[in-house]
Design an enzyme around this catalytic site. Structure first.
Site, PDB file in Angstrom:
ATOM      1  N   ARG A 153      -6.516   3.784  -2.293  1.00 30.79           N
ATOM      2  CA  ARG A 153      -6.855   4.948  -1.482  1.00 30.79           C
ATOM      3  C   ARG A 153      -6.899   6.192  -2.363  1.00 30.79           C
ATOM      4  NH1 ARG A 153      -4.322   4.412   4.504  1.00 30.79           N
ATOM      5  NH2 ARG A 153      -4.283   2.149   4.661  1.00 30.79           N
ATOM      6  N   LYS A 177      -1.105  -9.744  -0.691  1.00 28.24           N
ATOM      7  CA  LYS A 177      -2.489  -9.898  -0.251  1.00 28.24           C
ATOM      8  C   LYS A 177      -3.193 -10.961  -1.091  1.00 28.24           C
ATOM      9  CE  LYS A 177      -4.073  -5.756  -1.024  1.00 28.24           C
ATOM     10  NZ  LYS A 177      -4.963  -4.575  -0.999  1.00 28.24           N
ATOM     11  N   SER A 231       0.832  -1.206   0.000  1.00 29.93           N
ATOM     12  CA  SER A 231       0.000   0.000   0.000  1.00 29.93           C
ATOM     13  C   SER A 231       0.872   1.263   0.000  1.00 29.93           C
ATOM     14  CB  SER A 231      -0.970  -0.031   1.182  1.00 29.93           C
ATOM     15  OG  SER A 231      -1.921   1.009   1.097  1.00 29.93           O
ATOM     16  N   HIS A 232       0.647   2.156   0.948  1.00 25.23           N
ATOM     17  CA  HIS A 232       1.361   3.432   0.975  1.00 25.23           C
ATOM     18  C   HIS A 232       2.642   3.367   1.795  1.00 25.23           C
ATOM     19  CE1 HIS A 232      -1.116   3.253   4.555  1.00 25.23           C
ATOM     20  NE2 HIS A 232      -0.389   4.197   5.110  1.00 25.23           N
ATOM     21  N   ASP A 268      -2.483   6.234  -3.686  1.00 24.26           N
ATOM     22  CA  ASP A 268      -1.308   5.548  -3.178  1.00 24.26           C
ATOM     23  C   ASP A 268      -0.814   4.533  -4.213  1.00 24.26           C
ATOM     24  OD1 ASP A 268      -3.463   3.836  -2.881  1.00 24.26           O
ATOM     25  OD2 ASP A 268      -2.731   2.958  -1.020  1.00 24.26           O
ATOM     26  N   GLU A 286     -13.618   3.659   4.926  1.00 27.57           N
ATOM     27  CA  GLU A 286     -12.754   3.706   6.098  1.00 27.57           C
ATOM     28  C   GLU A 286     -12.197   5.118   6.281  1.00 27.57           C
ATOM     29  OE1 GLU A 286     -10.628  -0.569   6.346  1.00 27.57           O
ATOM     30  OE2 GLU A 286      -9.859   0.733   4.776  1.00 27.57           O
ATOM     31  N   GLU A 287     -11.897   5.467   7.510  1.00 29.37           N
ATOM     32  CA  GLU A 287     -11.345   6.788   7.817  1.00 29.37           C
ATOM     33  C   GLU A 287      -9.959   6.982   7.214  1.00 29.37           C
ATOM     34  OE1 GLU A 287      -8.434   4.880  10.135  1.00 29.37           O
ATOM     35  OE2 GLU A 287     -10.507   4.326   9.753  1.00 29.37           O
ATOM     36  N   SER A 288      -9.325   5.886   6.798  1.00 28.84           N
ATOM     37  CA  SER A 288      -7.977   5.952   6.226  1.00 28.84           C
ATOM     38  C   SER A 288      -7.996   6.169   4.719  1.00 28.84           C
ATOM     39  CB  SER A 288      -7.208   4.682   6.567  1.00 28.84           C
ATOM     40  OG  SER A 288      -7.918   3.532   6.140  1.00 28.84           O
TER      41      SER A 288
END
Length: 547
Positions: A307, A154, A144-145, A302, A389-391
């Site tokens: 994201r 994954k 990811s980031h 990202d 999600e908050e992310s």
């Protein structure tokens, strides 16, 4: 905040790529060291080759374990495999293909051996399984980031989304067994043999995904709006998708950077002074923020494009929670074919503004633990039209109410910002200001507090009865939660709620801290009270348990 946060990366911070890749092949993980064992978190197995946490042995073993899981569960379709632009992603892809081909799997990789975003793999799985009886699954090779030295792996089963803990737990255990056996149980051929075997297929991921976007977004409205759109791919796997998207739909879209560089030397430093491709960080996104006045709307993603970061002229980089609320308000009022019963999915640490927006829409919120895997069933069934999600990760249904994909999709969340701007004449930042006038202006922050292993274990296994406090920051406590209200799953921590604010405390999986998420609808001073009393409540629990 590091003094160099938001500044261009300096040469002394760049990772040594040849050494990183060499370490992938030469360092053998020590099973006696817990940090060097396969460990699936909420986003797969992650680590770096230099310290023995992400090496060839890990990927060979995990790939073999996935093959055995597929065999045991009758998964006979192809495996779609994608990778991002981190330096360790290509070596890991080669290792995985060597094992998958040796186990007689049909492996679908990008036709140019290029990069494939996470949502594109999910979309490919979901699309394939609509019309085939032998179900497909997939692998995305990405951390990811995370910083440039990291690697990630994954697994997405046939539903197309992140694997649940029942699957990852089995894969993790089996992979560690294989490593302990010196990989004697791993079937493997050379990469050249795999390519000649007839089992590895070059696949066009770009065209079907790009052509299908008009069924999840109003691409015609975006084009008709004649918006000037700025895009910073942050050197990620979606870089080569934006040209076809712009051409297919006639968009005025400018790529502000076309660089792919495994050192990510073009990045601005994150708030801690490290190179991290976090599109929700104003420090990391400083380059695009500096260009905000050049575009009607701008966005970044990202490296694996799951994201999104939305940049507007008037508000700069939007807080991810703010944009989630705007997206929900817009989608549930501009998707007439969506079911009136479709719920709104949110993680328990996302803003309560979402709950207020949902109440105004007359919609039900399904609150789940942290992790996008909890949204998969709802998005698959259509019973949940949006999960976020908050992310800064989210996904939503097609315009007709059917499944788009079941993983986070940074493309559609970014393009949605353009649709909102084109259709309404106001950008998402302006829409959020309207929401605050109606529902209040929450202040949200996450911080860390010190905790040892014993304390983290207590926190992760709490019951509501262990929390004795009756008030929080002067307000009566209306809920003490250790299980998510939306699905009853354990949250691995605690959430305490009042009418004017809330906090959640969860132990870190990698550091000697626990995370405190808190939000107040009464301002920064009230937020500070929430945070300090949250630590007091958790400290009392630790004391009562003798840790």
């Amino acid at each position: 905040m590091h003094p160099l946060a938001g500044q261009p990366a300096t040469d002394d911070l760049l990772v040594n790529i040849p050494r990183l890749v060499s370490d992938y092949y030469t360092i053998q993980p020590d099973q006696a060291e817990s940090s060097q064992r396969v460990a699936f978190g909420t986003s797969g197995h992650r680590g770096t080759s230099s310290n023995g946490s992400f090496n060839e042995a890990h990927i060979l073993a995990v790939s073999q374990a996935i093959c055995e899981y597929r065999c045991a569960h009758g998964i006979e379709g192809p495996v779609f495999v994608g990778m991002d632009t981190h330096a360790l992603s290509e070596p890991a892809l080669i290792s995985a293909v060597e094992v998958f081909a040796a186990n007689d799997l049909d492996v679908m990789i990008d036709q140019e051996r290029g990069y494939t975003p996470t949502p594109v793999i999910s979309h490919a799985i979901v699309s394939y399984n609509r019309s085939h009886s032998k179900l497909a699954d997939g692998v995305v090779i990405t951390p990811s980031h995370n910083p440039p030295e990291d690697g990630g792996f994954k697994y997405n089963p046939p539903h197309g989304g992140p694997a649940g803990s029942d699957i990852t737990g089995w894969v993790e255990q089996r992979a560690n067994e294989l490593i302990a056996e010196n990989l004697s149980g791993v079937n493997r051929v050379s990469f050249e043999q795999a390519l000649r075997s007839g089992k590895v297929h070059k696949y066009d991921f770009i065209t079907p995904y790009v052509n299908d976007l008009e069924h999840v977004l109003d691409m015609e409205a975006i084009a008709s709006g004649k918006l000037s759109i700025g895009v910073d791919p942050l050197g990620g796997s979606g870089l080569h998708y934006w040209g076809p998207i712009a051409d297919r739909y006639g968009l005025d879209l400018t790529l502000v950077s076309k660089k792919i560089d495994p050192t990510f030397s073009f990045m601005h430093l994150d708030k801690d002074g490290r190179i991290r491709m976090d599109c929700s960080s104003a420090s990391a996104m400083a380059g695009l923020i500096n260009l905000k006045d050049d575009f009607d709307i701008a966005f970044g993603n990202d490296p694996d494009f799951d994201r999104h970061g939305i940049v507007t002229r008037g508000h700069g980089l939007l807080n991810p929670n703010h944009y989630l609320a705007v997206a929900i308000q817009y989608l549930y009022t501009h998707r007439p074919q969506w079911s009136s019963d479709a719920t709104i999915g949110k993680t328990l640490v996302s803003s309560a503004m979402i709950d207020r927006v949902a109440n105004g829409l007359g919609r039900t919120v399904t609150e789940v633990p942290v992790g996008f895997k909890w949204f998969v069933d709802g998005l698959s069934e259509g019973s949940m039209a949006f999960g976020g999600e908050e992310s800064a990760g989210a996904c939503f249904l097609r315009r007709d109410g059917n499944t788009w994909c079941t993983d986070k999709d940074g493309f559609i969340m970014a393009l949605l910002a353009a649709e909102i701007t084109a259709v309404t004449g106001r950008d998402p930042g302006e829409h959020y200001q309207e929401l605050t006038q109606k529902y209040g202006a929450p202040v949200y922050q996450r911080l860390d507090a010190v905790a040892n292993d014993a304390q983290k274990k207590v926190l992760s296994a709490l019951s509501p009865e262990q929390v004795k406090a009756e008030k929080l920051a002067g307000d009566p406590i209306i809920a003490r939660l250790t299980h998510a209200s939306g699905n009853g799953a354990a949250i691995g921590g605690l959430k305490v709620v009042t009418e004017r604010g809330w906090f959640a405390a969860r132990p870190s999986g990698t550091e000697a801290v626990y995370k405190i998420y808190a939000e107040s609808f009464e301002g920064k001073e009230h937020l500070s009270h929430l945070q300090s009393e949250a630590q007091e409540i958790v400290a009392e629990v630790f004391k009562a348990n003798g840790v």
